[in-house]
Scaffold this motif. Structure first.
Motif, PDB file in Angstrom:
ATOM      1  N   VAL A  75       0.849  -1.195   0.000  1.00  0.00           N
ATOM      2  CA  VAL A  75       0.000   0.000   0.000  1.00  0.00           C
ATOM      3  C   VAL A  75       0.885   1.245   0.000  1.00  0.00           C
ATOM      4  O   VAL A  75       0.652   2.195  -0.762  1.00  0.00           O
ATOM      5  CB  VAL A  75      -0.936   0.023   1.238  1.00  0.00           C
ATOM      6  N   ALA A  76       1.908   1.236   0.846  1.00  0.00           N
ATOM      7  CA  ALA A  76       2.791   2.405   0.949  1.00  0.00           C
ATOM      8  C   ALA A  76       3.436   2.702  -0.403  1.00  0.00           C
ATOM      9  O   ALA A  76       3.453   3.852  -0.863  1.00  0.00           O
ATOM     10  CB  ALA A  76       3.850   2.159   2.020  1.00  0.00           C
ATOM     11  N   GLY A  77       3.918   1.653  -1.071  1.00  0.00           N
ATOM     12  CA  GLY A  77       4.547   1.837  -2.379  1.00  0.00           C
ATOM     13  C   GLY A  77       3.563   2.403  -3.396  1.00  0.00           C
ATOM     14  O   GLY A  77       3.917   3.254  -4.215  1.00  0.00           O
ATOM     15  N   PHE A  78       2.331   1.947  -3.303  1.00  0.00           N
ATOM     16  CA  PHE A  78       1.301   2.334  -4.277  1.00  0.00           C
ATOM     17  C   PHE A  78       1.012   3.831  -4.223  1.00  0.00           C
ATOM     18  O   PHE A  78       0.675   4.443  -5.235  1.00  0.00           O
ATOM     19  CB  PHE A  78       0.034   1.527  -3.971  1.00  0.00           C
ATOM     20  N   ILE A  79       1.112   4.430  -3.026  1.00  0.00           N
ATOM     21  CA  ILE A  79       0.806   5.868  -2.911  1.00  0.00           C
ATOM     22  C   ILE A  79       2.065   6.693  -2.604  1.00  0.00           C
ATOM     23  O   ILE A  79       1.975   7.861  -2.233  1.00  0.00           O
ATOM     24  CB  ILE A  79      -0.290   6.133  -1.841  1.00  0.00           C
ATOM     25  N   ASN A  80       3.227   6.059  -2.728  1.00  0.00           N
ATOM     26  CA  ASN A  80       4.516   6.721  -2.481  1.00  0.00           C
ATOM     27  C   ASN A  80       4.651   7.253  -1.057  1.00  0.00           C
ATOM     28  O   ASN A  80       5.064   8.391  -0.835  1.00  0.00           O
ATOM     29  CB  ASN A  80       4.759   7.842  -3.503  1.00  0.00           C
ATOM     30  N   ALA A  81       4.281   6.405  -0.093  1.00  0.00           N
ATOM     31  CA  ALA A  81       4.423   6.776   1.317  1.00  0.00           C
ATOM     32  C   ALA A  81       5.466   5.874   1.970  1.00  0.00           C
ATOM     33  O   ALA A  81       5.881   4.866   1.397  1.00  0.00           O
ATOM     34  CB  ALA A  81       3.084   6.596   2.023  1.00  0.00           C
ATOM     35  N   ASP A  82       5.860   6.228   3.182  1.00  0.00           N
ATOM     36  CA  ASP A  82       6.675   5.354   3.999  1.00  0.00           C
ATOM     37  C   ASP A  82       5.718   4.371   4.688  1.00  0.00           C
ATOM     38  O   ASP A  82       4.598   4.747   5.023  1.00  0.00           O
ATOM     39  CB  ASP A  82       7.388   6.216   5.055  1.00  0.00           C
ATOM     40  N   ARG A  83       6.144   3.126   4.903  1.00  0.00           N
ATOM     41  CA  ARG A  83       5.195   2.147   5.457  1.00  0.00           C
ATOM     42  C   ARG A  83       4.711   2.522   6.870  1.00  0.00           C
ATOM     43  O   ARG A  83       3.618   2.147   7.278  1.00  0.00           O
ATOM     44  CB  ARG A  83       5.754   0.720   5.409  1.00  0.00           C
ATOM     45  N   ARG A  84       5.509   3.308   7.603  1.00  0.00           N
ATOM     46  CA  ARG A  84       5.060   3.729   8.940  1.00  0.00           C
ATOM     47  C   ARG A  84       3.983   4.815   8.871  1.00  0.00           C
ATOM     48  O   ARG A  84       3.406   5.204   9.874  1.00  0.00           O
ATOM     49  CB  ARG A  84       6.261   4.238   9.762  1.00  0.00           C
ATOM     50  N   GLU A  85       3.755   5.310   7.660  1.00  0.00           N
ATOM     51  CA  GLU A  85       2.725   6.354   7.491  1.00  0.00           C
ATOM     52  C   GLU A  85       1.389   5.763   7.030  1.00  0.00           C
ATOM     53  O   GLU A  85       0.473   6.504   6.680  1.00  0.00           O
ATOM     54  CB  GLU A  85       3.201   7.368   6.451  1.00  0.00           C
ATOM     55  N   VAL A  86       1.299   4.440   7.012  1.00  0.00           N
ATOM     56  CA  VAL A  86       0.094   3.766   6.502  1.00  0.00           C
ATOM     57  C   VAL A  86      -0.561   2.975   7.636  1.00  0.00           C
ATOM     58  O   VAL A  86       0.017   1.990   8.111  1.00  0.00           O
ATOM     59  CB  VAL A  86       0.479   2.820   5.337  1.00  0.00           C
ATOM     60  N   ALA A  87      -1.732   3.423   8.063  1.00  0.00           N
ATOM     61  CA  ALA A  87      -2.471   2.692   9.108  1.00  0.00           C
ATOM     62  C   ALA A  87      -3.688   2.043   8.473  1.00  0.00           C
ATOM     63  O   ALA A  87      -4.417   2.678   7.705  1.00  0.00           O
ATOM     64  CB  ALA A  87      -2.902   3.651  10.221  1.00  0.00           C
ATOM     65  N   PHE A  88      -3.903   0.773   8.814  1.00  0.00           N
ATOM     66  CA  PHE A  88      -5.087   0.075   8.312  1.00  0.00           C
ATOM     67  C   PHE A  88      -6.285   0.335   9.229  1.00  0.00           C
ATOM     68  O   PHE A  88      -6.130   0.501  10.449  1.00  0.00           O
ATOM     69  CB  PHE A  88      -4.832  -1.434   8.238  1.00  0.00           C
ATOM     70  N   ASN A  89      -7.459   0.352   8.610  1.00  0.00           N
ATOM     71  CA  ASN A  89      -8.712   0.501   9.360  1.00  0.00           C
ATOM     72  C   ASN A  89      -9.826  -0.085   8.500  1.00  0.00           C
ATOM     73  O   ASN A  89      -9.541  -0.826   7.566  1.00  0.00           O
ATOM     74  CB  ASN A  89      -8.954   1.977   9.697  1.00  0.00           C
ATOM     75  N   ARG A  90     -11.080   0.282   8.781  1.00  0.00           N
ATOM     76  CA  ARG A  90     -12.205  -0.340   8.065  1.00  0.00           C
ATOM     77  C   ARG A  90     -12.498   0.299   6.711  1.00  0.00           C
ATOM     78  O   ARG A  90     -13.197  -0.268   5.893  1.00  0.00           O
ATOM     79  CB  ARG A  90     -13.478  -0.254   8.919  1.00  0.00           C
ATOM     80  N   GLY A  91     -12.038   1.517   6.494  1.00  0.00           N
ATOM     81  CA  GLY A  91     -12.354   2.178   5.223  1.00  0.00           C
ATOM     82  C   GLY A  91     -12.209   3.682   5.358  1.00  0.00           C
ATOM     83  O   GLY A  91     -11.810   4.205   6.402  1.00  0.00           O
ATOM     84  N   THR A  92     -12.562   4.376   4.285  1.00  0.00           N
ATOM     85  CA  THR A  92     -12.427   5.834   4.249  1.00  0.00           C
ATOM     86  C   THR A  92     -13.128   6.492   5.431  1.00  0.00           C
ATOM     87  O   THR A  92     -12.589   7.400   6.063  1.00  0.00           O
ATOM     88  CB  THR A  92     -13.050   6.361   2.929  1.00  0.00           C
ATOM     89  N   THR A  93     -14.334   6.017   5.724  1.00  0.00           N
ATOM     90  CA  THR A  93     -15.115   6.617   6.810  1.00  0.00           C
ATOM     91  C   THR A  93     -14.352   6.513   8.119  1.00  0.00           C
ATOM     92  O   THR A  93     -14.216   7.508   8.850  1.00  0.00           O
ATOM     93  CB  THR A  93     -16.479   5.884   6.927  1.00  0.00           C
TER      94      THR A  93
END
Ligand code: C6P
Length: 408
Positions: A75-93
């Motif tokens: 996911v991080a690679g897909f949006i050009n982020a660092d992996r520590r900047e990507v938190a999983f949750n249930r969705g946009t809401t």
């Protein structure tokens, strides 16, 4: 897009009939269909790797943790982020609620403003309303122009020192409008505000680079981009995530728990309270691999092609009004319309009898529907598996609706 027939064959549901007709699925803005690669990745996870993550000191739990964390890296690679900047949750809401309750609740105060657009989905409105009740901050909205673009003049004039946060949809789920996020973010930053981007409709359909956008926070859902339901992503700039409070507490997200206080785990884990959606994250990782194989530029160019064709053919129907930009330079594949005075729900029912799935209603954007002066619209939305024949079926169905309702 290279091989459309091949892509369609990857989606088992598209081989199905609905009401005696081949299924024509035109509701991908609500949720996309899932390719076999995603379905297989989820089954494989449960068959070979299922255990809870970050907990067990045994091999299977380590395998599960690795698969979950690999999905984060993807996911991080897909949006050009660092992996520590990507938190999983249930969705946009849930991602936007995290920002409203984790950042807004602690940083907004009376006199402050949250600047939103009239194009926002309820997911980028209601959390701010809830937090405003506690903080006393005021919500202010940027209108759209008659050509369904964001009113940039109004945006700049509303952007003063009272604005502490700007919430923008990268692509409207109703109008299809693609907003100039970088330009809006530059102005917001110059005014001292943070920028929260609702990218639920953007990440599935075009290359999104959080650094290029200069988004402070960005939210999206897995289920609109070929992944399963129940998984979403909050991206945040690392220093902001580190400073932000978690909106949810519980297991997994702590460093230590005393009787009356706790300290938090490192980012992004402090935003992942409880057992996370593990198989769903793995499924999202597989969806991203699938999209990357096609290439996001090809995904976008297919969308431009199919949506231009739809706009052209819809334009042939008399008394049909399209709510959204006429030009593909700043619009995506969500096309909302009304046909004479036929209620959109009736249109949807007639199309459904021909196996065609569209959405009718306010699309969870009531303030926008009010500003368009319509109680509801019909909406067709397209994705990689849609072909021109799907558009033709829609047009034939709309002609039938005209006949049934005696529209001249
Ligand atoms: N829009 C639609 O049919 P969730 O439900 O959390 O995955 O996504 C919410 C959401 C947020 N922002 C935008 C721009 C969206 O389009 C959506 C979901 C669906 O348009 C369901 S209402």
């Amino acid at each position: 897009m290279t091989d459309l027939a091949h892509i369609r064959a990857d989606f088992p549901i598209l081989r199905q009939e609905m009401n005696g007709y081949p299924l024509v699925y035109l509701d991908s803005a609500a949720t996309s269909q899932k390719p076999t690669a995603v379905l297989d990745a989820i089954t494989d996870f449960y068959e070979t790797a299922n255990a809870n993550v970050h907990r067990g000191a045994y091999a299977l739990s380590e395998i599960a943790t690795d698969r979950y964390e690999e999905a984060r890296t993807r996911v991080a690679g897909f949006i050009n982020a660092d992996r520590r900047e990507v938190a999983f949750n249930r969705g946009t809401t849930s991602a936007i609620n995290q920002v409203a309750y984790g950042w807004g609740l602690y940083n907004l105060k009376p006199g402050d403003r949250v600047l939103l657009t009239l194009m926002e989905h309820h997911a980028n409105i209601v959390p701010w309303q809830l937090v405003s009740r506690h903080t006393g901050a005021e919500l202010v909205y940027v209108p759209h122009t008659e050509s369904y673009e964001l009113d940039l003049e109004a945006y700049h004039s509303l952007l003063d020192e009272r604005v502490k946060v700007v919430g923008i949809t990268a692509m409207s789920n109703v109008l299809g409008t693609i907003n100039p996020v970088r330009q809006l973010a530059d102005a917001a930053h110059a005014a001292g505000a943070l920028v929260v981007v609702d990218a639920a409709q953007a990440v599935p359909h075009m290359a999104v680079d959080v650094k290029q956008m200069d988004a402070d926070f960005l939210a999206f859902s897995g289920h609109k981009m070929l992944g399963p339901t129940g998984i979403g992503v909050l991206y945040g700039k690392r220093e902001l995530l580190e400073a932000m409070e978690p909106a949810e507490g519980g297991g997994e997200m702590i460093s230590d728990v005393q009787l009356d206080s706790s300290t938090w785990a490192e980012v992004p884990h402090k935003f992942e309270a409880g057992t996370p959606p593990i198989a769903e994250a793995v499924g999202l990782g597989a969806a991203i691999s699938y999209l990357e194989k096609i290439g996001m530029d090809a995904v976008r160019s297919h969308e431009v092609d199919i949506t231009s064709y739809a706009l052209e053919r819809l334009g042939e129907i008399e008394n049909l009004t399209i709510y959204g930009p006429a030009d593909m330079t700043n619009r995506g594949g969500a096309v909302s319309f009304t046909l004479a005075d036929i209620h959109p729900h009736d249109l949807s029912t007639i199309l459904d009898q021909r196996g065609i799935a569209i959405r009718a209603g306010h699309h969870c954007a009531r303030p926008l529907a009010r500003s368009l002066n319509v109680p509801a619209t019909a909406r067709a939305s397209f994705y990689i598996y849609n072909v021109r024949a799907d558009v033709d079926a829609l047009i034939d169905g709309l002609h039938e609706a005209r006949e049934i309702f005696g529209v001249a």
